[in-house]
Every structure is written in C-alpha cells, then in structure tokens.
Design a protein around this motif. Sequence first.
Motif, short mmCIF file in Angstrom:
data_model
loop_
_atom_site.label_atom_id
_atom_site.label_comp_id
_atom_site.label_asym_id
_atom_site.label_seq_id
_atom_site.Cartn_x
_atom_site.Cartn_y
_atom_site.Cartn_z
N ARG A 322 2.37 -5.98 6.42
CA ARG A 322 3.26 -7.00 6.98
C ARG A 322 3.80 -6.64 8.36
N ASP A 323 4.18 -5.37 8.55
CA ASP A 323 4.89 -4.99 9.77
C ASP A 323 4.00 -4.37 10.84
N ALA A 324 2.78 -3.97 10.50
CA ALA A 324 1.85 -3.42 11.50
C ALA A 324 0.44 -3.95 11.21
N PRO A 325 0.25 -5.27 11.27
CA PRO A 325 -1.05 -5.86 10.86
C PRO A 325 -2.21 -5.41 11.73
N THR A 326 -1.94 -4.98 12.97
CA THR A 326 -3.05 -4.54 13.82
C THR A 326 -3.71 -3.27 13.30
N LEU A 327 -3.03 -2.55 12.41
CA LEU A 327 -3.60 -1.32 11.85
C LEU A 327 -4.51 -1.57 10.66
N LEU A 328 -4.48 -2.76 10.11
CA LEU A 328 -5.18 -3.00 8.85
C LEU A 328 -6.67 -2.69 8.94
N SER A 329 -7.27 -2.98 10.07
CA SER A 329 -8.71 -2.73 10.20
C SER A 329 -9.02 -1.24 10.20
N ARG A 330 -8.00 -0.42 10.46
CA ARG A 330 -8.20 1.04 10.47
C ARG A 330 -7.88 1.68 9.12
N LEU A 331 -7.28 0.94 8.20
CA LEU A 331 -6.91 1.52 6.91
C LEU A 331 -8.04 1.39 5.91
N GLU A 332 -8.37 2.50 5.27
CA GLU A 332 -9.36 2.47 4.19
C GLU A 332 -8.74 1.82 2.96
N PHE A 644 -14.49 9.58 10.03
CA PHE A 644 -15.07 8.99 11.23
C PHE A 644 -16.42 8.36 10.89
N VAL A 645 -16.59 7.12 11.36
CA VAL A 645 -17.88 6.45 11.25
C VAL A 645 -18.69 6.74 12.50
N SER A 646 -18.02 6.82 13.64
CA SER A 646 -18.61 7.23 14.91
C SER A 646 -17.50 7.88 15.72
N ASP A 647 -17.79 8.28 16.98
CA ASP A 647 -16.76 8.93 17.79
C ASP A 647 -15.53 8.07 17.96
N ALA A 648 -15.71 6.75 18.01
CA ALA A 648 -14.57 5.88 18.28
C ALA A 648 -14.06 5.17 17.04
N SER A 649 -14.84 5.14 15.99
CA SER A 649 -14.49 4.35 14.80
C SER A 649 -14.13 5.29 13.66
N TYR A 650 -13.00 5.04 13.04
CA TYR A 650 -12.54 5.88 11.94
C TYR A 650 -11.70 5.05 11.00
N ARG A 651 -11.47 5.61 9.83
CA ARG A 651 -10.62 4.98 8.82
C ARG A 651 -9.55 5.99 8.39
N ILE A 652 -8.33 5.50 8.28
CA ILE A 652 -7.23 6.30 7.76
C ILE A 652 -6.98 5.87 6.32
N ASN A 653 -7.03 6.80 5.41
CA ASN A 653 -6.73 6.50 4.00
C ASN A 653 -5.32 7.01 3.72
N LEU A 654 -4.38 6.09 3.53
CA LEU A 654 -2.98 6.45 3.26
C LEU A 654 -2.85 6.77 1.78
N LEU A 655 -2.57 8.02 1.47
CA LEU A 655 -2.61 8.51 0.10
C LEU A 655 -1.24 8.59 -0.55
N GLN A 656 -0.19 8.74 0.24
CA GLN A 656 1.14 8.94 -0.35
C GLN A 656 2.20 8.66 0.71
N CYS A 657 3.33 8.16 0.26
CA CYS A 657 4.49 8.00 1.14
C CYS A 657 5.73 8.22 0.30
N ARG A 658 6.66 9.03 0.81
CA ARG A 658 7.91 9.25 0.09
C ARG A 658 9.02 9.50 1.09
N PRO A 659 10.26 9.23 0.67
CA PRO A 659 11.38 9.56 1.55
C PRO A 659 11.41 11.06 1.82
N MET A 660 11.60 11.41 3.07
CA MET A 660 11.67 12.81 3.46
C MET A 660 13.10 13.30 3.29
#
Length: 872
Positions: A322-332, A644-660
Amino acid sequence: MNTPHAPEPRRFAPTTGLPGLDAVLSGVAPGDNIVWQIQSLEDYRALVLPYAAAARKQQRRLIYFRFAAHPALIADGDGAEIHTPRPEDGFDAFVDQVHSVIEAAGPETLYIFDCLSDLADAWQSDRMLGNFFRLTCPRLFDLDTVTYFGVLRNRHARAGMDVITDTTQYLLDVFRCRDRLYIRPIKVQHRSAAVMNLIHAWEAGDRFRPVADSGTVAEILAGSGWPGLEDEHIRSHWQQLFDAARTVSALRSAGAPDTAAEAQWFARFARLLFPEESGLQRLIARYLTLDDLLAVRARMIGIGTIGGKAAGMLLARAVLRRDAPTLLSRLEAHDSFYVGTEVFDTFFVHNGLWWVRRRQREADGFLQGLDGEDGARARILSGRFPAATLRQFEAMLDYFGEWPFIVRSSSRLEDRYGNAFAGQYDSVFCVNQGSREQRLADLLAAVRQVYASTLSEPALRYRQRRGLLDEHEQMALLIMRVSGTAGGRYFHPHAAGVGLSVNPYPWNPRIDMKAGVVRLVAGLGTRAVDRADDDYTRLVALNAPELRPETNFGAIARHAQRRMDTLDLQRNEVVAGPFTELVNGQADFPVELFTTREADDRPPFLTFDGLIARTDVVGDLRTVLATLHAAYAHPVEIEFALNFVSDASYRINLLQCRPMQVRSVEGVAEVEPPADAQRLLTARGAVIGPGRVIRPDRVIYVRPSAFGALNQAQRLAVTRVIGRLNARSGAHCVLMLGPGRWGSRDPFLGIPVVFSEINHVAALCEIVAMHDNLVPDVSLGTHFLNELIEADLLYFALFPKLAGNEVDEAAILRWPNQLAALLPADGEWAGIVHVADLEPGVLTLYADANGQRLTVTVSAGQLDGVPEQGGA
C-alpha cells in the motif's frame, strides 16, 4: 459382655439414578466418565435430573460446571455446587479453572458438565474440545469420580469426537424416534460386550427395554439421524466460518460488496488468526483485507493463531503493497504455509506432555524435568502427530516437491513490541531431498525440534527475565520456501541479511542513525543473524553505503566474509565452506557485483562493492525500512534474501519484520566527562546503544593475558564463574570487561557466555587484546546483540593498540579482589577474574553513541586503591 462392632464406612456406590439404566450398563463404577451423545438439551437434562437426585439422596458431593450459553441443566437449589469456568478466557485458562476445582474436591466426587459442544463453539475448534476431554477425563478417573458429559450428535468433526471416544469409559448415543427416547451404547469399557449390540427404549419410569428384532432396529436407526459412513457433511467450525466469509468476499468480486459484513468477518478472523497484541492488531486492521485473511486460511495446517513471526511477515508485505507500490515488482512473492497453534496444543495433549509443559509456567522449578532420557524435550522429539495433521503435512510436502524449505518458529509471544524472542526458538532447514517417506520424516523431525525449543533453558530463562513465565506460550510455525536458484549441488540465495531502520552503531560522523543499516552476507542468512565466530560480514550504513568501519584496504580484505552457508542437496544438510569453492561453477552467481580483487593475480574477496555502487539494492532497502518504520511508528528490524536475475534485475524476498527493541535514537545530550577527571578507561570506535551516563559500583574484569593463556576447558570454567558472579550482582550496577567476543561459540575467540550469564550487567566491554588477529565483529542484527539491546545493556569495544583506546589495568588490580568472598569455591580463579566493589560515585561512565566515544572516570584519589568493601 459383647462389644458392638463399629459400623463399616459406607461404600461409594454410584448410580445413574435409573435402576433400569444401571442394569443396562452392568452398573456404574467409581472412575466412570459417561458421555451422552444427544440430539437436544432436553434429552440430556432428562438423564441429568435423576442422576442429581440420586446424589442428593446418597448425600454425595455433586459439582456442576456451568459454562455454556444454553439454559441450566439443574437449578441452584438442587444440591449441587455450581462453578462457572470461562471458555472465553481461552483453552489454557479454562483447563486451569476446571482442574483447580477438581483437585480441591478430591476423590469420590460426582460431576455434571454443561454440553461440551459449547466449548467447540467458544474455541472454534472440535479438536480443542477433544483436547480438553483428553486432559480432564483421566484425572477424573484417577480420583474415582463419576461424571456426566453431554455432546451434540452429528455436530463435531472426527478430529474431536475420535479423541472423546478413545478416552472415555462410556459413550452412549441418545436419540428420539417417534417421540420415544432410545439409548444405544457405542462404547462400554470393561463391561459386558452384549449391551453394545442392543438399542434400549426408555419406557415408563426407569424401564429400559432392549430392541431385539432386526426390523425394528433398522426402522429406528433409519430415523435416528445417523450421519453415514462419511462425515464430510459435518464441517468443522472453522470450515463453516471461512466458507461463509468466502461467500461475502465473492460479492465484492461480483461488483456488489457488502462492506458491513466484510468488516464483521475481518474483525472476527483477525482475532482468530493473529496474536491479541494491541499494536499488531491496529496494524492488521489498517493494512490487511478480508481476502488476505482468507488466503492465510487456504495455506493453513490445523487452526489457531499463526503466531508473531508469520503475522509480521504478512503485515510488512501488506504495508509495502500500500505505502511503497513502486517496490512491488522487486519483491519476491512469498510461498509459505502456516501451522496453527492448535496443532502444537494437540501434540502436547496427545503425547502426555500437557502437564509437563504447564509446570514450566511456575516460578519454582520451571527448569525441572526438561532433559534426560525421560525428560520433556526427549519425549517431544519422539512424539506422534494425529492422522489428520499428518495428511495435511503430506499435502504440503507434495506441493513443495523436492524444493528446500525452512520450518520457522512463530510463537504467540514472538516478535511483539517489547519482546522479540530473537534466537530463543529454533528454525530448521529441510533440504527436502530423497524419498517421500524420508522427506516426511525430516519434516516431522524439524517440527518436533522447534516444538522442543519452547522448553529449552535459554527460552525459559528469557521468559522469566521478561516476566512472561505465566503467559500461555503456543508455538505456531511458518514454513517457507527457501529462496535460491535450482540446478546445482549447492542451493542458497545470492545474498541475505538483516536490516535495522535505525543504526545503533554510527562509526563515522557522516552516518545518519535514522537512515538505517544492513548487515549483509553471501549465501544463506544464517551468518547474518547467528554470530559466525569464524568470519565477518559487511555493514552498510544506508545513507553512506560506501563507508566501512575498517580504515584501509588491508583491513577491508582481512575482515571480509570468506565462508558461506548453503544447502548441500547431495548430502541433504546445511553446510559451510569457502565462498570461492561453493560458488565455483555457478553461472548465475553475480561474482562481479559481490567481489573485489586487490590485483589481477590475486583471488577476489567479498566486499559487495559492485552491488552497492551499480544497483538500486541499497536504495530499495532504505525505502523498505523507512516505509515499515513509518507504518509501525517504531524502529523495525527485517530479514531478507536477495537473488539476481541479471546485473540490474533482482528480487528481494522479505522474510521477517518485527519491532526493534531500542530505548532511544537521539541518545543523551550530556555525555562529556569533566576535562580534569581522572580516566580509568577510554574507548573510540564501537559503541552500541543509546548514549548515557551510568555509575558502576562493581567492576568484573577478566584479564586478557591470563585468559588467553588458558586451555579450552579452563576458559569454559571461567565462563561459568562469570555466570555465577552475574547471578550475585542483581543489586549492583556492573561494568564487565573481558577479552574477545562475548557470546562467542568458540572459547578461542572470546568468552562463550549465554545471555543469562550477563543479564545483570549495565555495560559490557570487548577488549581486543587476546591475540593479534582478533577484532570485534560488530554483530548488528544478530540474536545475541538483540538480547543486549532488549535489556538496554550498553556494549562497547576497546582497541588497546589504537589511539584513543586505553584501560588502566593496574588501577583495577589494585582494588581488592572480592571473588573469593563472593564465591568461595571459585577463589582459584582470582588470577583470571578480578571483582572490585566500589562506593557509589567512585566511577562514572560517559557513553557518546553519536560520537562513538566512551570514557570511565574515577573520583579523585581512587586510582591508588580503595578500602576492601566485602562483596555483596
């Protein structure tokens, strides 16, 4: 003269209150649990009333557990003690409330329970209804009680009813046909088997007539509401609820949404699926949708909550959606399954471990009965799962095929505001190779291992420190597909790491603490979250990623990551090995982005310089952390994998998030020592934790040269001495200094304490002086450091060979050593461990986190020694 005999004590002769029914059942005996499977409450009441009347006539103690929404079975004046346990308080609390009454009442008591079906409604679980019965029936049997239970016919799924059938002494089917009540014994344990073949009609008074001819039996059963061979039409409570909600969701897809109904279903499912933690629930209501919750249920084994870790992962993805939709294409896309907390509870009930686990909530003796051949952990590791759960595990395994996955803890208490439980519970990789039978066995072993970790000593001590022993801990599981590229022997993501939205270690004035920091490794992320004593990691300050803590190229090369963790598909296990060997031949691995060469003829080493300079990874991770920090209104910590799929293309897989767990980002304004103060210690370059001023009154100093001369066994012995000193230091403000890495697993590299051995320390110092090649690995994001931060314990490193770093060892040693007074049996280690007790105000510690400076001053005249205080 004859002496009259004293009358014999009256023998307990229980009865149903219906002599004809007693005859059918071949009598009622102490210990009998009688379950009436009923069509209506009136049929149950018809059997309860004569039973209660007989209890009054015999002057027997009768207890009525009144907890259901249906009308009372007996009135207040009918001679029963009425107790009102509360199902809405939760399964664990309800069990405690009922059993406390049972234990207080003692043997030979009579009981009546409201219709048990209301418990399944309250907990939305037929299996938890069965679990309650399995815990309660044997105790009632042991106490020679007689108990009436009612349960509605054709209402409950097999997972619940099979448990009741297996556990009870009597299960009697009660139904009406043509306005006549019939009783059909389904189970009559240790009695005449003949009655199990006959239906009995309740005729006038207390007469029960057997129905013997086949034609009448067939006619009666045809009208009895028998469910048939398959009970698929008996939908579980959760199935019914989620089916109804899917109908509402479909209306939105059809263009005619019912927003009020959606909101009602969402609120209900949010409480069922996620821990009831107010901060978490607020975020769930803001960012998740009804369709998100229905999608969770579609991937769920068993029922119950999915725990804190799974909730945090789902929530973080929803925030970015919702808050950072431009990142969605980079998220696995995540590809996970969830094992509900009910599976955990059922496992403990079915393997006779519930009461063992329950004892771990008591402050006295919470560590007893854990280890050994017959200990709780060994019994967990050999435990069995119900058939229905095994079928669901098998279906998940078929979905994954032979792709690796990881079984992660996701407890009800985990990843909450204030209590992260970082590293307390196990997560287990399943390489998932071999026959289907072997892969299933490996999966079940992994689940058992995570379950057993809830009763590990470190986890229980963590709960004790956080005031959580009395909390009902339930372990859900998050089972995630491992990120990586298939096709070779070794399987792993290209990189992984942890990210913190605030940086507690700004080693350079250019670093903005609020911009965040990432701890990056090649391969599996295990080296980013578990302190790897044999290697180093790359710290990336997200506002100045090119900066490094090392000051020259030689230091960079020496402190680069050299070993990598990966899954060996041939050996079917997690292995570690040299990075260059493990990635050799992997055509997809972005070696040029990850490595640097000192010269063309020198081997490359990991710096991640190309990744930082030539890709958007750093910017994307900074956006991820800033977005999540804003949504949580609190610093956050994430775990991620990178492919990384190529030098410029990659996917970030967000595995966990917790309050620090941080106290402050700003630090303390006044942390400058007086210019004329005498210095005991100064340190520059590694201060972790908010700035502060503290006044230690106890110094525990492990002499680096003396500790370095010890063998491994002696170093372990000294470590235990430190733990005992810590236990005696709760009333003191302790400054502890020692050589090498605190919390190291390798005594060669430092002092291998666990956190419970330093939890009373106010400030902890790593002195880099045990041998020339040892440098601190600033373990941001590791589980050990998380515990230091949670406890608000200041950490700093001291580099005696670098400018601005010094400690006056001679002054410390001139103060009397209190070790032998505190621990007489450990006096032999006085040459290694020096304990100085000082008057309050003698020492003052000034920690400047922003400036990465720390000073300990001594009041005038105290560097020459102080009078012996006598340890406390």
